[in-house]
Design an enzyme around this catalytic site. Sequence first.
Site, short mmCIF file in Angstrom:
data_model
loop_
_atom_site.label_atom_id
_atom_site.label_comp_id
_atom_site.label_asym_id
_atom_site.label_seq_id
_atom_site.Cartn_x
_atom_site.Cartn_y
_atom_site.Cartn_z
N PHE A 136 3.84 52.23 -8.33
CA PHE A 136 3.33 53.33 -7.86
C PHE A 136 4.28 54.19 -6.90
O PHE A 136 4.01 55.61 -6.96
CB PHE A 136 2.24 52.75 -7.04
CG PHE A 136 0.96 52.10 -7.64
CD1 PHE A 136 0.73 52.08 -8.86
CD2 PHE A 136 -0.10 51.76 -7.26
CE1 PHE A 136 -0.21 51.60 -9.87
CE2 PHE A 136 -1.03 51.20 -7.50
CZ PHE A 136 -1.24 51.23 -9.09
N ARG B 25 0.52 35.52 -20.29
CA ARG B 25 1.43 35.13 -18.92
C ARG B 25 1.85 33.50 -18.78
O ARG B 25 2.39 33.36 -17.79
CB ARG B 25 0.43 35.27 -17.75
CG ARG B 25 0.10 36.91 -17.44
CD ARG B 25 -1.00 37.22 -16.40
NE ARG B 25 -0.29 37.22 -15.22
CZ ARG B 25 -0.32 38.19 -14.30
NH1 ARG B 25 -0.49 39.60 -15.04
NH2 ARG B 25 0.15 38.45 -13.30
N TYR C 24 5.40 32.19 -17.92
CA TYR C 24 5.66 32.32 -16.62
C TYR C 24 4.85 31.28 -15.90
O TYR C 24 5.43 30.43 -15.01
CB TYR C 24 5.46 33.71 -15.91
CG TYR C 24 5.90 34.10 -14.54
CD1 TYR C 24 7.30 34.09 -14.37
CD2 TYR C 24 5.11 34.10 -13.51
CE1 TYR C 24 7.55 34.38 -13.10
CE2 TYR C 24 5.43 34.27 -12.39
CZ TYR C 24 6.89 34.36 -12.02
OH TYR C 24 7.28 34.82 -10.69
P1 NAD Z 1 13.78 39.78 -10.17
O1 NAD Z 1 13.68 39.71 -11.52
O2 NAD Z 1 14.24 40.89 -9.48
O3 NAD Z 1 15.14 38.58 -9.80
C1 NAD Z 1 15.36 37.60 -10.81
C2 NAD Z 1 16.87 37.12 -11.04
O4 NAD Z 1 16.99 36.28 -11.86
C3 NAD Z 1 17.56 38.62 -11.85
O5 NAD Z 1 18.69 39.08 -11.08
C4 NAD Z 1 17.78 37.76 -13.10
O6 NAD Z 1 18.78 38.68 -13.89
C5 NAD Z 1 17.91 36.55 -12.72
N1 NAD Z 1 17.61 35.70 -13.89
C6 NAD Z 1 16.67 35.56 -14.89
N2 NAD Z 1 16.79 34.73 -15.86
C7 NAD Z 1 18.08 33.87 -15.46
C8 NAD Z 1 18.61 32.90 -16.16
N3 NAD Z 1 18.41 32.14 -17.33
N4 NAD Z 1 19.95 32.64 -15.73
C9 NAD Z 1 20.46 33.50 -14.64
N5 NAD Z 1 19.85 34.31 -13.83
C10 NAD Z 1 18.44 34.71 -14.38
O7 NAD Z 1 12.79 38.86 -9.32
P2 NAD Z 1 12.57 38.50 -7.95
O8 NAD Z 1 11.27 39.29 -7.47
O9 NAD Z 1 13.63 38.71 -6.85
O10 NAD Z 1 12.16 36.89 -7.96
C11 NAD Z 1 13.06 36.25 -7.61
C12 NAD Z 1 12.26 34.83 -7.78
O11 NAD Z 1 10.94 34.53 -7.08
C13 NAD Z 1 11.81 34.43 -9.30
O12 NAD Z 1 11.84 33.09 -9.42
C14 NAD Z 1 10.15 34.74 -9.22
O13 NAD Z 1 9.54 33.87 -10.12
C15 NAD Z 1 9.92 34.45 -7.78
N6 NAD Z 1 8.79 35.02 -7.27
C16 NAD Z 1 8.95 36.16 -7.00
C17 NAD Z 1 7.70 36.99 -6.45
C18 NAD Z 1 7.70 38.34 -5.98
O14 NAD Z 1 6.50 38.97 -5.74
N7 NAD Z 1 8.90 38.99 -5.92
C19 NAD Z 1 6.50 36.38 -6.36
C20 NAD Z 1 6.56 34.89 -6.78
C21 NAD Z 1 7.63 34.35 -7.28
N1 UDP Z 2 -0.90 47.12 -11.76
C1 UDP Z 2 -1.31 48.47 -11.93
N2 UDP Z 2 -0.71 49.48 -12.32
C2 UDP Z 2 0.74 49.31 -12.47
C3 UDP Z 2 1.45 47.94 -12.37
C4 UDP Z 2 0.34 46.82 -12.00
O1 UDP Z 2 -2.61 48.43 -11.81
O2 UDP Z 2 1.50 50.21 -13.03
C5 UDP Z 2 -1.88 46.12 -11.20
C6 UDP Z 2 -1.73 44.75 -12.28
O3 UDP Z 2 -2.52 45.07 -13.47
C7 UDP Z 2 -2.00 43.74 -11.29
C8 UDP Z 2 -1.51 44.17 -9.94
O4 UDP Z 2 -1.42 45.75 -10.09
O5 UDP Z 2 -3.27 43.57 -11.24
C9 UDP Z 2 -0.22 43.57 -9.37
O6 UDP Z 2 0.69 43.36 -10.57
P1 UDP Z 2 2.02 43.22 -10.43
O7 UDP Z 2 2.70 43.36 -11.91
O8 UDP Z 2 2.74 43.70 -9.47
O9 UDP Z 2 2.20 41.62 -10.25
P2 UDP Z 2 1.22 40.43 -10.76
O10 UDP Z 2 0.49 39.97 -9.32
O11 UDP Z 2 0.13 40.93 -11.44
O12 UDP Z 2 2.11 39.42 -11.23
#
Ligand code: NAD
Ligand code: UDP
Length: 314
Positions: free
Chosen positions: A192, A143, A146
Amino acid sequence: MNKKTILVTGGGGFIGSHLCERLLKEGNDVICVDNFFTGSKNNIRHLLSHPDFELIRHDITFPLFLEVNALYNLACPASPVHYQHNPIHTTKTNVIGAINMLGIAKRLKIPILQASTSEVYGDPKQHPQTEEYWGNVNPIGIRSCYDEGKRCAETLFFDYHRQGGVASKVVRIFNTYGPRMLPNDGRVVSNFIVQALKGEDITIYGDGSQSRSFCYIDDLVEALIRMMGTPAEITGPVNLGNPEEFTVMELAEKIIKMTSSKSKIVFHPLPQDDPIKRKPDISKAKKILKWQPLIPLDEGLVKTIQYFKKILNV
Ligand code: NAD
Ligand code: UDP
């Protein structure tokens, strides 16, 4: 006169597409930059004909020259399955991508918001997590591309602020869900729901006792906009998420019940470094942004299930 041009990197993704939509509704010009690694044109297809919307297919690890008034940096795959697919590129996106975007903000003297993550806390030893907590992150695990990439991006945002006077705004987003997550996204809520709707086994990793706190997309977008609207000296980091905490087992049971699914639960090994607990302390967001999530998990799940029923045709 007050119309702003706003750049959203990752605008074709789950959060980015909702953000673009909201910014357009507020009367802004929006430029969406995306390489479509995990995003989809379907997320923004309805915006392509909007006169104030522009799409640029571009990878932010390469330099970009644009004139804009504000920048939301969301580009980065967010699902563990996808960010681990090409971990070197994930780090490049987080670090080189951040440098390229911060370069734009520095040159233009514009505010820039970084979508950081609860993953900067790693497998946290403090619960709930406050912004003062430095985290417990494995630097060499699967991980890490990231987690450490996002941590380095935060360092860059603060150094550009201190050294370059950039109006950096760092938000740490906790698990967010809603319509437009990809069916094969791999994250727990979409997995899920898709499994339950298709009558497939619900895959719990580990024993399901690990917890997460799930924020509905509309609540998150509201917080992002409020953060961008803060004065230049407000840098964050600010936690954004819904502090209601659920175990993964509770989530599975909820989704099975809400979809009246016949799916059964099966157990798979817990992935390496999967955090055991996660719950944001959002006191700072409440104070600075006058924000707190309004949509409880049950309500958000109803909308998300409706969306997946539609796209899966079930
Ligand atoms: P997502 O994967 O749906 O969206 C990410 C977007 O970035 C995609 O459209 C992808 O094609 C684009 N992308 C990836 N690498 C790229 C690059 N090198 N150049 C241009 N575009 C690129 O994810 P999301 O859930 O929409 O997340 C958006 C942002 O929020 C991310 O930075 C993610 O780390 C952050 N974030 C999301 C969550 C969540 O729960 N959804 C939680 C924490 C942080
Ligand atoms: N997880 C799970 N089954 C799935 C996908 C995810 O049990 O099919 C669990 C995963 O191991 C983690 C939590 O759900 O403990 C949240 O996972 P997710 O990938 O959504 O995001 P994370 O918070 O781990 O980045």
